[in-house]
Design a protein around this motif. Structure first.
Motif, PDB file in Angstrom:
ATOM      1  N   ALA A  81       0.859  -1.184   0.000  1.00 55.06           N
ATOM      2  CA  ALA A  81       0.000   0.000   0.000  1.00 55.06           C
ATOM      3  C   ALA A  81       0.892   1.230   0.000  1.00 55.06           C
ATOM      4  CB  ALA A  81      -0.902   0.019   1.225  1.00 55.06           C
ATOM      5  N   ILE A  82       0.530   2.243  -0.791  1.00 57.00           N
ATOM      6  CA  ILE A  82       1.353   3.443  -0.900  1.00 57.00           C
ATOM      7  C   ILE A  82       0.718   4.609  -0.156  1.00 57.00           C
ATOM      8  CG2 ILE A  82       2.403   2.717  -3.071  1.00 57.00           C
ATOM      9  CD1 ILE A  82       0.503   4.660  -4.519  1.00 57.00           C
ATOM     10  N   ASN A  83       1.566   5.540   0.276  1.00 56.05           N
ATOM     11  CA  ASN A  83       1.142   6.683   1.079  1.00 56.05           C
ATOM     12  C   ASN A  83       0.624   7.808   0.177  1.00 56.05           C
ATOM     13  OD1 ASN A  83       0.706   8.419   3.197  1.00 56.05           O
ATOM     14  ND2 ASN A  83       2.856   8.665   3.765  1.00 56.05           N
ATOM     15  N   GLN A  84      -0.421   7.502  -0.578  1.00 53.07           N
ATOM     16  CA  GLN A  84      -0.936   8.451  -1.542  1.00 53.07           C
ATOM     17  C   GLN A  84      -2.397   8.156  -1.878  1.00 53.07           C
ATOM     18  OE1 GLN A  84       0.417  11.532  -4.599  1.00 53.07           O
ATOM     19  NE2 GLN A  84       1.123  10.827  -2.621  1.00 53.07           N
ATOM     20  N   ASP A  85      -3.220   9.197  -1.792  1.00 54.59           N
ATOM     21  CA  ASP A  85      -4.593   9.133  -2.291  1.00 54.59           C
ATOM     22  C   ASP A  85      -4.652   9.885  -3.615  1.00 54.59           C
ATOM     23  OD1 ASP A  85      -5.610   7.764  -0.062  1.00 54.59           O
ATOM     24  OD2 ASP A  85      -6.082   9.622   1.003  1.00 54.59           O
ATOM     25  N   ASP A  86      -5.278   9.277  -4.613  1.00 60.50           N
ATOM     26  CA  ASP A  86      -5.448   9.921  -5.918  1.00 60.50           C
ATOM     27  C   ASP A  86      -6.728   9.345  -6.515  1.00 60.50           C
ATOM     28  OD1 ASP A  86      -5.121  11.389  -8.191  1.00 60.50           O
ATOM     29  OD2 ASP A  86      -3.314  10.377  -8.881  1.00 60.50           O
ATOM     30  N   ALA A  87      -7.851   9.931  -6.134  1.00 60.69           N
ATOM     31  CA  ALA A  87      -9.154   9.324  -6.386  1.00 60.69           C
ATOM     32  C   ALA A  87      -9.663   9.620  -7.796  1.00 60.69           C
ATOM     33  CB  ALA A  87     -10.163   9.808  -5.352  1.00 60.69           C
ATOM     34  N   ARG A  88      -9.919   8.576  -8.566  1.00 57.32           N
ATOM     35  CA  ARG A  88     -10.498   8.722  -9.909  1.00 57.32           C
ATOM     36  C   ARG A  88     -11.954   9.132  -9.833  1.00 57.32           C
ATOM     37  NH1 ARG A  88     -13.390   5.471 -13.110  1.00 57.32           N
ATOM     38  NH2 ARG A  88     -13.196   3.711 -11.695  1.00 57.32           N
ATOM     39  N   ILE A  89     -12.645   8.682  -8.773  1.00 60.37           N
ATOM     40  CA  ILE A  89     -14.048   9.029  -8.541  1.00 60.37           C
ATOM     41  C   ILE A  89     -14.197   9.483  -7.087  1.00 60.37           C
ATOM     42  CG2 ILE A  89     -14.944   7.429 -10.281  1.00 60.37           C
ATOM     43  CD1 ILE A  89     -15.598   5.469  -7.992  1.00 60.37           C
ATOM     44  N   PRO A  90     -15.252  10.199  -6.758  1.00 57.55           N
ATOM     45  CA  PRO A  90     -15.471  10.583  -5.362  1.00 57.55           C
ATOM     46  C   PRO A  90     -15.802   9.365  -4.502  1.00 57.55           C
ATOM     47  CG  PRO A  90     -16.760  11.968  -6.852  1.00 57.55           C
ATOM     48  CD  PRO A  90     -16.253  10.811  -7.661  1.00 57.55           C
ATOM     49  N   ASP A  91     -15.462   9.452  -3.213  1.00 63.40           N
ATOM     50  CA  ASP A  91     -15.891   8.413  -2.284  1.00 63.40           C
ATOM     51  C   ASP A  91     -17.355   8.634  -1.931  1.00 63.40           C
ATOM     52  OD1 ASP A  91     -16.065  10.375  -0.288  1.00 63.40           O
ATOM     53  OD2 ASP A  91     -14.232   9.750   0.737  1.00 63.40           O
ATOM     54  N   ASN A  92     -17.870   7.857  -0.985  1.00 59.59           N
ATOM     55  CA  ASN A  92     -19.308   7.925  -0.683  1.00 59.59           C
ATOM     56  C   ASN A  92     -19.726   9.178   0.077  1.00 59.59           C
ATOM     57  OD1 ASN A  92     -19.785   5.580  -2.050  1.00 59.59           O
ATOM     58  ND2 ASN A  92     -20.072   4.291  -0.239  1.00 59.59           N
ATOM     59  N   ASP A  93     -18.766   9.982   0.504  1.00 54.60           N
ATOM     60  CA  ASP A  93     -19.073  11.278   1.101  1.00 54.60           C
ATOM     61  C   ASP A  93     -18.734  12.430   0.156  1.00 54.60           C
ATOM     62  OD1 ASP A  93     -20.135  10.269   3.396  1.00 54.60           O
ATOM     63  OD2 ASP A  93     -18.488  10.847   4.724  1.00 54.60           O
ATOM     64  N   GLY A  94     -18.386  12.107  -1.084  1.00 54.97           N
ATOM     65  CA  GLY A  94     -18.084  13.135  -2.058  1.00 54.97           C
ATOM     66  C   GLY A  94     -16.653  13.633  -2.049  1.00 54.97           C
TER      67      GLY A  94
END
Length: 215
Positions: A81-94
């Motif tokens: 697991a890498i220390n990076q968020d890079d969201a292609r879509i929003p999560d369930n809270d937007g």
């Protein structure tokens, strides 16, 4: 031995999440280990908060997080697991973080501390497709895997943790031509087999089988 298994709620427009449906069906005892399941939200940080609270209350020896990987045809324990968020879509809270560090005081990456290759072999022995995955993506699945391993590193010494992706359930691909899927009963059987391997390899080194890819 106590094992906590997590499953996400539905996301990305899907009515169900096979991860949650599968962990709900796990028996309370697998290979002599006590098993509890936990629903986690498909939300950055909130998922980790729910997990941390459960770890503190339950004090498991192992955390195995399960997530949907639509399009994969087998069960795939994750290596890192890498220390990076890079969201292609929003999560369930937007929320849709882009190029965001998960934990400023965390390692650039954490490797799973579960016997991922033994898990793969156990799933194959049960007659189901499985392989090591070398990327957990950059969405909430990678986020939660990273957070679980961060918590093991910083707050819960001795805790073993990892993540496994699973395919769509058959019901999810009725309107998705040429998309891989697996029956829910088989997904459950595969997770059970993986957990049995975790128990069996509790005090042993993982198998030294080939699990790499050329690209």
């Amino acid at each position: 031995m106590k094992i906590l298994v997590t499953g996400f709620d539905p996301f990305g427009g899907e009515a169900v999440n096979p991860a949650l449906e599968a962990v709900k069906q796990l028996p309370a005892n697998i290979a002599g280990a006590e098993v509890q399941w936990l629903e986690v939200p498909t939300v950055f940080y909130k998922s980790a908060q729910v997990l941390e609270e459960k770890i503190a209350a339950y004090q498991p020896d192992v955390v195995l997080c399960i997530g949907q990987a639509g399009g994969r045809f087998g069960l795939t324990p994750e290596r890192v697991a890498i220390n990076q968020d890079d969201a292609r879509i929003p999560d369930n809270d937007g929320n849709q973080p882009i190029d965001t560090v998960i934990r400023a005081d965390g390692a650039p990456a954490y490797f799973a501390t579960l016997p991922i290759k033994a898990m793969v072999e156990a799933i194959k022995a049960a007659g189901l497709p499985a392989s090591v995955s070398n990327t957990a993506g950059t969405f909430v699945c990678n986020h939660l895997m990273y957070q679980a391993l961060y918590l093991a590193d910083k707050k819960f010494p001795g805790l073993k943790a990892g993540f496994m992706h699973i395919p769509f359930m058959t019901e999810q691909v009725v309107d998705k031509p040429n998309t891989a899927s697996m029956a829910l009963a088989d997904i459950v059987k595969g997770i059970e087999s993986a957990i049995a391997a975790i128990v069996s390899y509790r005090d042993k080194e993982d198998l030294k089988t080939i699990g790499g890819e050329t690209h």
